[in-house]
Design a protein around this motif. Sequence first.
Motif, short mmCIF file in Angstrom:
data_model
loop_
_atom_site.label_atom_id
_atom_site.label_comp_id
_atom_site.label_asym_id
_atom_site.label_seq_id
_atom_site.Cartn_x
_atom_site.Cartn_y
_atom_site.Cartn_z
N UNK A 39 0.88 -1.17 0.00
CA UNK A 39 0.00 0.00 0.00
C UNK A 39 0.91 1.22 0.00
N UNK A 40 0.50 2.24 -0.71
CA UNK A 40 1.33 3.44 -0.78
C UNK A 40 1.48 4.10 0.59
N UNK A 41 0.45 4.00 1.40
CA UNK A 41 0.51 4.61 2.73
C UNK A 41 1.62 3.99 3.56
N UNK A 48 8.23 1.92 4.69
CA UNK A 48 8.40 0.46 4.67
C UNK A 48 8.67 0.05 3.21
N UNK A 49 9.86 0.39 2.75
CA UNK A 49 10.19 0.28 1.34
C UNK A 49 10.24 -1.15 0.83
N UNK A 50 10.41 -2.11 1.75
CA UNK A 50 10.46 -3.51 1.31
C UNK A 50 9.15 -3.95 0.66
N UNK A 51 8.05 -3.26 0.96
CA UNK A 51 6.76 -3.65 0.40
C UNK A 51 6.72 -3.49 -1.12
N UNK A 52 7.57 -2.63 -1.68
CA UNK A 52 7.64 -2.51 -3.13
C UNK A 52 8.09 -3.82 -3.78
N UNK A 53 8.79 -4.65 -3.03
CA UNK A 53 9.32 -5.91 -3.56
C UNK A 53 8.53 -7.12 -3.09
N UNK A 108 -3.69 1.63 -6.43
CA UNK A 108 -4.70 2.34 -5.63
C UNK A 108 -6.12 2.21 -6.18
N UNK A 109 -6.26 1.86 -7.46
CA UNK A 109 -7.58 1.72 -8.07
C UNK A 109 -8.17 0.35 -7.83
N UNK A 110 -7.38 -0.56 -7.28
CA UNK A 110 -7.79 -1.95 -7.14
C UNK A 110 -7.73 -2.39 -5.68
N UNK A 111 -8.24 -3.57 -5.41
CA UNK A 111 -8.12 -4.16 -4.08
C UNK A 111 -7.23 -5.39 -4.19
#
Length: 206
Positions: A39-41, A48-53, A108-111
């Motif tokens: 999530x971008x938040x 929590x940059x690891x979430x990008x991966x 962000x447009x999706x779940x």
Amino acid sequence: MEQVVGDIPPVTRSWIIAAVGTSVLVECQLIAPLQLYFSWKNAVGHMQLWRFFTTFFYFGPLSFDLVFHLFFIMRYSRLLEENSFSNRRADYIYLLALCATFLLAISPLLTLPFLSSSLAFALVYIWSRRNPSIKMSLFGVITITAPYLPHCLVAFSWLLQGGFEAAVGDIVGILAGHTYVFLQDYWPREMWSESGKGEIRTPAIV
């Protein structure tokens, strides 16, 4: 087993190892899925940059569904890396990065907290478009040519697994894959680019 793993090209092998390792860590309760989803938040707001991966590594708990997704990576990522991107590892990494960026941008447009399946499906779409003459047996029932494979898989997900919500991950994977194919393959051919090459250039740093 070591020989089998060693025969897998490096980018595909790294992705498979990361996916299996992530699921094992979750199964052993060393980490929780809530720590992995995107999530971008959380990723940007809480650094929590690891979430990008990790959103691209986690396919779910150890199960048949995980095996199914690993089969897709093993087959179609490997076919792309060994054929279309033979001796072009940087270009293949850049392809994955572009598709991943597209998926993150529209998330962000999706779940869809996890985008791993969508990224894998983008590769299925790209492979199918670059191999239009290959004939395939779908579940041993009907024979189709490769370009119809992604659409058939979406239809099966839609009909058998619960409608649009079950198929949305595959659909956005198709969108990501089509964006890449359009810019790299279709657009230059239609516009007669002077270079004769696609619009996407891999940066030298990659």
